[in-house]
Design a protein around this motif. Structure first.
Motif, PDB file in Angstrom:
ATOM      1  N   ILE A   1     -36.399  37.249  86.900  1.00  0.00           N
ATOM      2  CA  ILE A   1     -37.254  38.429  86.997  1.00  0.00           C
ATOM      3  C   ILE A   1     -36.550  39.510  87.809  1.00  0.00           C
ATOM      4  CG2 ILE A   1     -39.468  39.330  87.801  1.00  0.00           C
ATOM      5  CD1 ILE A   1     -40.602  36.506  87.482  1.00  0.00           C
ATOM      6  N   ILE A   2     -36.526  40.703  87.245  1.00  0.00           N
ATOM      7  CA  ILE A   2     -35.981  41.874  87.930  1.00  0.00           C
ATOM      8  C   ILE A   2     -37.114  42.893  88.055  1.00  0.00           C
ATOM      9  CG2 ILE A   2     -34.327  43.771  87.815  1.00  0.00           C
ATOM     10  CD1 ILE A   2     -32.469  41.922  86.280  1.00  0.00           C
ATOM     11  N   MET A   3     -37.456  43.246  89.270  1.00  0.00           N
ATOM     12  CA  MET A   3     -38.617  44.117  89.497  1.00  0.00           C
ATOM     13  C   MET A   3     -38.201  45.461  90.088  1.00  0.00           C
ATOM     14  SD  MET A   3     -41.854  43.631  92.110  1.00  0.00           S
ATOM     15  CE  MET A   3     -42.287  42.024  91.451  1.00  0.00           C
ATOM     16  N   TRP A   4     -38.712  46.538  89.488  1.00  0.00           N
ATOM     17  CA  TRP A   4     -38.626  47.858  90.115  1.00  0.00           C
ATOM     18  C   TRP A   4     -39.707  47.911  91.182  1.00  0.00           C
ATOM     19  CZ3 TRP A   4     -35.060  51.582  89.928  1.00  0.00           C
ATOM     20  CH2 TRP A   4     -34.147  51.571  88.875  1.00  0.00           C
ATOM     21  N   TRP A   5     -39.286  47.756  92.438  1.00  0.00           N
ATOM     22  CA  TRP A   5     -40.267  47.791  93.521  1.00  0.00           C
ATOM     23  C   TRP A   5     -40.825  49.201  93.681  1.00  0.00           C
ATOM     24  CZ3 TRP A   5     -42.867  44.191  95.992  1.00  0.00           C
ATOM     25  CH2 TRP A   5     -43.559  44.533  97.165  1.00  0.00           C
ATOM     26  N   THR A   6     -39.966  50.193  93.574  1.00  0.00           N
ATOM     27  CA  THR A   6     -40.437  51.579  93.547  1.00  0.00           C
ATOM     28  C   THR A   6     -40.668  51.950  92.092  1.00  0.00           C
ATOM     29  OG1 THR A   6     -38.108  52.245  93.553  1.00  0.00           O
ATOM     30  CG2 THR A   6     -39.263  52.308  95.646  1.00  0.00           C
ATOM     31  N   GLU A   7     -41.853  52.428  91.766  1.00  0.00           N
ATOM     32  CA  GLU A   7     -42.199  52.758  90.383  1.00  0.00           C
ATOM     33  C   GLU A   7     -41.183  53.715  89.790  1.00  0.00           C
ATOM     34  OE1 GLU A   7     -43.163  52.862  87.000  1.00  0.00           O
ATOM     35  OE2 GLU A   7     -44.749  51.816  88.058  1.00  0.00           O
ATOM     36  N   PHE A   8     -40.614  53.351  88.655  1.00  0.00           N
ATOM     37  CA  PHE A   8     -39.582  54.201  88.062  1.00  0.00           C
ATOM     38  C   PHE A   8     -39.629  54.196  86.536  1.00  0.00           C
ATOM     39  CE2 PHE A   8     -34.986  55.152  87.091  1.00  0.00           C
ATOM     40  CZ  PHE A   8     -35.037  56.452  87.532  1.00  0.00           C
ATOM     41  N   THR A   9     -39.604  53.021  85.935  1.00  0.00           N
ATOM     42  CA  THR A   9     -39.567  52.951  84.471  1.00  0.00           C
ATOM     43  C   THR A   9     -40.942  52.756  83.844  1.00  0.00           C
ATOM     44  OG1 THR A   9     -39.242  50.553  84.497  1.00  0.00           O
ATOM     45  CG2 THR A   9     -37.264  51.935  84.561  1.00  0.00           C
ATOM     46  N   ARG A  10     -41.950  52.474  84.652  1.00  0.00           N
ATOM     47  CA  ARG A  10     -43.307  52.234  84.173  1.00  0.00           C
ATOM     48  C   ARG A  10     -43.379  51.033  83.227  1.00  0.00           C
ATOM     49  NH1 ARG A  10     -45.606  58.393  82.955  1.00  0.00           N
ATOM     50  NH2 ARG A  10     -45.178  59.221  85.040  1.00  0.00           N
ATOM     51  N   GLU A  11     -42.464  50.102  83.416  1.00  0.00           N
ATOM     52  CA  GLU A  11     -42.445  48.903  82.573  1.00  0.00           C
ATOM     53  C   GLU A  11     -43.285  47.805  83.223  1.00  0.00           C
ATOM     54  OE1 GLU A  11     -42.553  46.715  79.938  1.00  0.00           O
ATOM     55  OE2 GLU A  11     -41.005  48.183  79.382  1.00  0.00           O
ATOM     56  N   SER A  12     -44.423  47.474  82.606  1.00  0.00           N
ATOM     57  CA  SER A  12     -45.297  46.454  83.175  1.00  0.00           C
ATOM     58  C   SER A  12     -44.731  45.056  82.995  1.00  0.00           C
ATOM     59  CB  SER A  12     -46.684  46.543  82.529  1.00  0.00           C
ATOM     60  OG  SER A  12     -46.573  46.403  81.116  1.00  0.00           O
ATOM     61  N   GLY A  13     -43.958  44.844  81.949  1.00  0.00           N
ATOM     62  CA  GLY A  13     -43.356  43.541  81.740  1.00  0.00           C
ATOM     63  C   GLY A  13     -42.691  43.438  80.383  1.00  0.00           C
ATOM     64  N   LYS A  14     -41.393  43.159  80.373  1.00  0.00           N
ATOM     65  CA  LYS A  14     -40.676  43.108  79.107  1.00  0.00           C
ATOM     66  C   LYS A  14     -39.419  42.265  79.250  1.00  0.00           C
ATOM     67  CE  LYS A  14     -38.417  46.197  75.760  1.00  0.00           C
ATOM     68  NZ  LYS A  14     -38.131  47.618  75.454  1.00  0.00           N
ATOM     69  N   ALA A  15     -39.244  41.310  78.339  1.00  0.00           N
ATOM     70  CA  ALA A  15     -38.013  40.535  78.294  1.00  0.00           C
ATOM     71  C   ALA A  15     -37.004  41.296  77.442  1.00  0.00           C
ATOM     72  CB  ALA A  15     -38.265  39.159  77.692  1.00  0.00           C
ATOM     73  N   ARG A  16     -35.770  41.372  77.930  1.00  0.00           N
ATOM     74  CA  ARG A  16     -34.760  42.118  77.184  1.00  0.00           C
ATOM     75  C   ARG A  16     -33.420  41.415  77.264  1.00  0.00           C
ATOM     76  NH1 ARG A  16     -34.509  46.760  79.851  1.00  0.00           N
ATOM     77  NH2 ARG A  16     -32.289  46.964  80.314  1.00  0.00           N
ATOM     78  N   LEU A  17     -32.694  41.465  76.156  1.00  0.00           N
ATOM     79  CA  LEU A  17     -31.361  40.910  76.122  1.00  0.00           C
ATOM     80  C   LEU A  17     -30.352  41.910  76.656  1.00  0.00           C
ATOM     81  CD1 LEU A  17     -31.153  39.042  72.680  1.00  0.00           C
ATOM     82  CD2 LEU A  17     -30.842  38.018  74.950  1.00  0.00           C
ATOM     83  N   CYS A  18     -29.452  41.424  77.485  1.00  0.00           N
ATOM     84  CA  CYS A  18     -28.321  42.208  77.965  1.00  0.00           C
ATOM     85  C   CYS A  18     -27.076  41.443  77.522  1.00  0.00           C
ATOM     86  CB  CYS A  18     -28.366  42.361  79.476  1.00  0.00           C
ATOM     87  SG  CYS A  18     -29.783  43.307  80.082  1.00  0.00           S
TER      88      CYS A  18
END
Length: 453
Positions: free
Chosen positions: A60-77
């Motif tokens: 899990i990677i969390m934006w602690w400061t609101e930035f991308t407005r992503e509530s939750g999404k799995a993504r391939l890198c």
């Protein structure tokens, strides 16, 4: 005609499809991009069934400061997958690995504390040091494991964040012949120099320098700072108007444009520098001490740092304004192309594209998502090393990853060397130094709150 795969869309959701038929000069997101982004989101929701009660199995990677407005999404890198979110309910999840912070919003009063040893902190800060002087100091920077800033020394540098591409820089779409620029001065009364700025009295003290310049040469100032000329509608909006083609057209009519940043820091370079170059106008640059590393060639820019006093710069501008042959030498790169091998290398190796509605195309990766994937891949690499019994890769930020010097002032001769204890920006910088040192001590002691430490 639109064709979709039914599996891409949920049956219990209504969709409105529309075609944006506005003119090209009105930027808008491509319709296919909106559709594909929505499809990707729905696939992620299907994978995790419901974002309300998700138990991610990925790191899990969390934006602690609101930035991308992503509530939750799995993504391939690449071939690695992470779960990206801004939902703080995952703070203590067993798979929580990294907290991302947007520098402008980073605050000692709001941190995921006490800090666990297995939690990594990553800083994303492409903005001016005036936005948060706390990050100018090594004590605060050393709290982060990974960094993405305008500094080339950072782990994921964003130095060319405002330069779309080499082709865009070399384009002659707006470039005017020197004879045309002369006519604009003679017939329309334009000054040799243009200045457009509405952020007045910033830490770089640029307004003081421009005032000195105005005493010796005519400068058309369109912004609210020392305004003496009005921007026409529709480009009189401080933000939207600066990216309008009519604004590019206006700047292209001038021979010189003052390109002074709002703060002085290594590698801090914004659109103020690139915009004149794109339209074939010679920048009068100030901001990054390393700005010369980004000149298209070694004769394309007038750097304030090259002129000991303001009168020397004025003499050079007047000389070039009268000698077309010498002036054209500063713009020769527009015909031969960029010859700066360092700039070519940076753009060639860049793995992301600056986001711009006018030049963006589907399939490109913006620097925010690219940074997220950089963090994701770093986490997976350490997970693999742990599984093999190898030592993990430990990274810690240094002052060179962002740290900017204390703001100075221009003296009466135009030298940016004057220290002043009464200067507001200098006092703020000093104040944040003590806060940074206290914050480092507080976090190190694993206290649950550091806002009043």
């Amino acid at each position: 005609m639109f064709t979709f795969d039914e599996e891409d869309f949920s049956e219990d959701m209504d969709y409105d499809f529309f075609v944006d038929d506005t003119l090209d000069e009105h930027p808008h997101s491509p319709l296919d991009q909106e559709i594909q982004e929505e499809a990707a989101r729905k696939k992620a929701e299907k994978q995790y069934k419901s974002l309300k009660n998700v138990d991610p199995t990925d790191p899990i990677i969390m934006w602690w400061t609101e930035f991308t407005r992503e509530s939750g999404k799995a993504r391939l890198c690449g071939d690695k997958r992470c779960f990206f979110t801004n939902n703080r309910s995952y703070k203590d999840h067993k798979n929580m690995k990294a907290f991302l912070f947007y520098g402008t919003d980073f605050s000692p009063k709001d941190l995921p504390l006490p800090r666990e040893k297995h939690h990594e902190w990553a800083l994303f800060h492409e903005e001016s040091p005036k936005n948060n002087y706390l990050l100018c100091h090594e004590a605060a920077l050393s709290l982060f494991n990974l960094t993405s800033t305008f500094r080339r020394e950072s782990d994921f540098p964003l130095t060319t964040q405002h330069l779309h591409s080499l082709q865009w820089l070399e384009s002659d779409q707006f470039t005017k012949a020197t004879s045309q620029k002369n006519r604009y001065q003679q017939q329309d009364g334009l000054a040799p120099v243009v200045y457009v700025q509405s952020d007045c009295d910033p830490p770089s003290d640029r307004d003081s320098y421009v005032k000195m310049l105005m005493k010796h040469i005519k400068v058309d100032s369109y912004g609210s700072c020392m305004n003496n000329k009005q921007l026409p509608h529709p480009i009189n909006s401080p933000l939207e108007g600066m990216a309008h083609r009519d604004f590019y057209e206006l700047v292209s009519r001038y021979k010189f444009a003052i390109s002074m940043e709002n703060a002085v820091c290594q590698d801090y370079i914004t659109e103020k520098f690139w915009r004149p170059l794109i339209v074939g106008t010679v920048p009068i640059a100030f901001g990054s001490p390393t700005i010369r590393d980004f000149f298209p060639d070694n004769k394309s820019v007038l750097s304030i740092l090259d002129f000991p006093v303001v009168e020397d710069l004025v003499s050079r501008i007047k000389e070039l304004n009268l000698k077309d042959v010498d002036y054209d030498k500063l713009r020769n790169w527009k015909h031969t192309g960029v010859t700066n091998s360092e700039l070519q290398k940076i753009l060639r190796e860049r793995t992301w594209t600056p986001y711009d509605e006018q030049t963006w195309s589907w399939g490109q990766v913006n620097f925010v998502e690219a940074f997220e994937c950089f963090v994701c891949e770093h986490i997976h690499e350490n997970l693999q090393r742990e599984a093999r019994g190898d030592p993990i890769i430990s990274r810690w930020a240094k002052k060179e990853h962002y740290g900017c010097p204390m703001p100075l002032e221009f003296d009466k001769s135009g030298r940016y060397t004057q220290e002043s204890k009464s200067y507001t920006w200098s006092k703020l910088w000093q104040n944040q130094l003590s806060i940074a040192e206290n914050l480092k001590e507080c976090v190190t002691q694993r206290l649950p709150y550091c806002g009043d430490y």
